[in-house]
Design a protein around this motif. Structure first.
Motif, mmCIF file in Angstrom:
data_model
loop_
_atom_site.group_PDB
_atom_site.id
_atom_site.type_symbol
_atom_site.label_atom_id
_atom_site.label_comp_id
_atom_site.label_asym_id
_atom_site.label_seq_id
_atom_site.Cartn_x
_atom_site.Cartn_y
_atom_site.Cartn_z
ATOM 1 N N SER A 1 0.825 -1.212 0.000
ATOM 2 C CA SER A 1 0.000 0.000 0.000
ATOM 3 C C SER A 1 0.858 1.260 0.000
ATOM 4 O O SER A 1 0.410 2.319 -0.434
ATOM 5 N N ILE B 1 -6.016 8.466 -0.446
ATOM 6 C CA ILE B 1 -7.154 7.649 -0.900
ATOM 7 C C ILE B 1 -6.659 6.334 -1.483
ATOM 8 O O ILE B 1 -7.212 5.258 -1.193
ATOM 9 N N TRP B 2 -5.609 6.387 -2.299
ATOM 10 C CA TRP B 2 -5.060 5.193 -2.929
ATOM 11 C C TRP B 2 -4.517 4.232 -1.871
ATOM 12 O O TRP B 2 -4.784 3.030 -1.906
ATOM 13 N N ALA C 1 -7.382 2.605 0.062
ATOM 14 C CA ALA C 1 -8.051 1.581 -0.753
ATOM 15 C C ALA C 1 -7.225 0.296 -0.811
ATOM 16 O O ALA C 1 -7.775 -0.809 -0.671
ATOM 17 N N ILE D 1 -12.824 -1.579 6.385
ATOM 18 C CA ILE D 1 -12.786 -0.123 6.545
ATOM 19 C C ILE D 1 -12.646 0.233 8.013
ATOM 20 O O ILE D 1 -11.884 1.138 8.383
#
Length: 124
Positions: free
Chosen positions: A37, A72-73, A76, A94
């Motif tokens: 990530s 955001i990336w 996700a 989440i």
């Protein structure tokens, strides 16, 4: 070396929260998807390279877009990784990400106050 330490600490925190919430994944999987990530921060490198030749306000705007895109990336990718590694629903994944962010925020907000709680002369 600090990035490696931060990566391991973040992985342990996320894995611990996932385990508390009933996750079935292995720590190795958590370390892998947390590391994956962080690839999202390459968007900041691109934004920085674009912003260099521009004026101040344009540079700030592009860097702000880069930061928002990166966050955001990364979120996700972490959510998808938690879903896959621990067998969670989207909502539970989440929740794990949000709880880990809250813990990180609380840690970094209280970190500067730690020296204030120590007695005078503790370093001697």
């Amino acid at each position: 070396i600090s990035s490696l330490v931060l990566w391991l600490i973040a992985s342990i925190v996320v894995h611990g929260i996932a385990k508390i919430m009933g996750g079935a994944g292995r720590i190795q999987d958590t370390i892998a998807f947390i590391g994956f990530s962080w690839i999202s921060w390459s968007a900041m490198i691109i934004a920085g390279l674009i912003a260099v030749p521009l004026g101040f306000l344009q540079s700030i705007s592009i860097l702000l877009v880069g930061v928002i895109t990166t966050i955001i990336w990364q979120a996700a990718l972490m959510i998808i990784g938690i879903q896959e590694a621990h067998g969670f629903t989207l909502f539970k994944a989440i929740l794990v990400v949000l709880l880990s962010l809250v813990l990180a925020f609380l840690f970094f907000m209280t970190l500067p106050s730690i020296p204030l709680t120590l007695p005078p002369g503790w370093w001697q």
